[in-house]
Design a protein around this motif. Structure first.
Motif, short mmCIF file in Angstrom:
data_model
loop_
_atom_site.label_atom_id
_atom_site.label_comp_id
_atom_site.label_asym_id
_atom_site.label_seq_id
_atom_site.Cartn_x
_atom_site.Cartn_y
_atom_site.Cartn_z
N GLY A 133 27.21 42.94 7.01
CA GLY A 133 26.74 43.68 5.84
C GLY A 133 27.15 42.94 4.58
O GLY A 133 26.97 41.72 4.50
N THR A 134 27.70 43.67 3.62
CA THR A 134 28.22 43.06 2.40
C THR A 134 29.23 41.98 2.78
O THR A 134 29.27 40.91 2.20
N GLY A 135 30.06 42.30 3.76
CA GLY A 135 30.97 41.32 4.36
C GLY A 135 30.72 41.29 5.86
O GLY A 135 29.73 41.85 6.34
N THR A 186 25.79 39.17 1.47
CA THR A 186 26.10 38.60 0.15
C THR A 186 25.84 37.09 0.14
O THR A 186 25.27 36.55 -0.81
N SER A 197 16.96 41.64 2.55
CA SER A 197 15.85 42.52 2.99
C SER A 197 14.49 42.00 2.52
O SER A 197 13.46 42.42 3.01
N GLY A 234 23.87 46.22 7.60
CA GLY A 234 22.58 46.08 6.93
C GLY A 234 21.77 44.88 7.38
O GLY A 234 20.56 44.99 7.63
N VAL A 235 22.41 43.73 7.52
CA VAL A 235 21.67 42.50 7.85
C VAL A 235 21.04 42.59 9.24
O VAL A 235 19.95 42.07 9.47
N LYS A 237 19.57 44.90 10.48
CA LYS A 237 18.29 45.65 10.47
C LYS A 237 17.13 44.68 10.64
O LYS A 237 16.00 45.08 10.92
N GLN A 238 17.38 43.39 10.43
CA GLN A 238 16.37 42.36 10.70
C GLN A 238 16.35 42.15 12.21
O GLN A 238 17.06 41.31 12.76
#
Ligand code: ADP
Ligand code: ZN
Length: 295
Positions: A133-135, A186, A197, A234-235, A237-238
């Protein structure tokens, strides 16, 4: 009769999720609170204190945090660069406000536990959960317990071999081009100048991302040999990343770890979280049960 619940907190870098749950691991009510500064804590305390009677509380927190019960710093968020949170006595503050037993671990440790008990690794005694994600961070369950040594593991900061076409210097404030510095959301945004995204169709982006993440997974497989690897954040989700990472991992292992999981069953070995966004908060609920001595 007054109803008594288990309380759970998933403390992330951008938001706190507070929840109330029951002993079956069902999350009954949640509330989001922004992670601005320790004043956030007042809102968190209010949520629990004003509305619910608690047996206990489980916390999965962003780190680095001290999870060693023998240490005088137990329950503290330690060396974080986040404004206002450095050396924050998280557990002590909650104990003074709520007067209940508390079990404390990292956010990724919580997510690993949630997936191990109710999610993709249910029925297995080990798994690894990595969030991109962010990290980047990862937690591991080994023989049904969260892996812990001197402190919690820091598996997001592994050193990786650089992609020959990657000219981004890396964004980790400590190591520059460690895994997190090269492969977090990030880092993707800093390298390509666009949010991750918005890069869905860009093959080069995801080939490079898989190149780094597969190296990390190889090291996790070689060192920990987890029975399931769960990739969230989050990442991830790809979805196109999953087949790329699986193939790259097989390439890197080069037939050395000859197991069905790393061979023909790899699609069931490297998987997204079954609990989706609820892995972390469910894990915190399991920590709460542990704090109360409930199996
Ligand atoms: P956090 O790490 O702060 O808890 P997330 O797991 O949602 O939160 O991670 C946020 C990161 O994931 C950001 O860098 C963001 O750009 C990236 N991200 C969020 N959604 C997507 C998506 N659909 N595809 C690729 N990257 C995403
Ligand atoms: Zn680093």
């Amino acid at each position: 009769m007054i109803e008594v619940y288990f309380g759970a907190i998933e403390a992330g870098g951008t938001k706190f999720i507070c929840a109330i749950g029951n002993e079956n691991g069902d999350v009954l009510v949640t509330k989001r609170i922004a992670t601005e500064n320790p004043k956030t804590i007042a809102a968190v305390v209010d949520f629990f204190f004003k509305h619910y009677k608690l047996f206990s509380l489980g916390i999965g927190s962003f780190g680095p945090a001290c999870v060693d019960k023998e240490s005088p710093s137990y329950g503290y968020i330690t060396s974080t660069p986040k404004q206002g949170w450095r050396e924050f006595p998280f557990v002590q503050t909650m104990e003074e406000a709520l007067h209940v037993p508390i079990e404390f671990n990292t956010d990724v440790g919580g997510a690993a536990l949630g997936e191990a008990v109710y999610g993709a690794a249910k029925g297995l005694d080990s798994c690894l959960y990595i969030t991109v994600g962010t990290g980047i961070g990862a937690g591991a369950v080994v023989k049904n317990s969260l892996l812990q040594g001197l402190s919690h593991p820091e598996m997001g900061h592994l050193l990786v071999r650089r992609h020959p076409d990657d000219h981004f210097e890396g964004g980790c404030p400590y190591h520059k081009d460690c895994l997190e510095g090269l492969a977090s959301g990030t880092a993707i945004e800093a390298r390509w100048g666009k949010k991750a995204s918005e890069l869905t169709g860009q093959k080069t982006v995801w080939e490079m991302e898989a190149y780094y993440l597969a190296q990390a997974l190889m090291q996790y497989v070689l060192i920990l040999s987890p029975k399931k690897i769960i990739m969230g954040g989050g990442v991830m989700k790809q979805e196109q990343l999953f087949p790329l990472i699986r193939r790259k991992l097989q390439e890197l292992l080069a037939g050395y770890v000859r197991l069905p999981e790393t061979g023909e069953e790899i699609e069931n070995y490297i998987v997204p979280p079954l609990l989706g966004n609820h892995a972390g908060i469910t894990g915190a609920l399991i920590l709460a049960k542990k704090a109360a001595g409930v199996k």
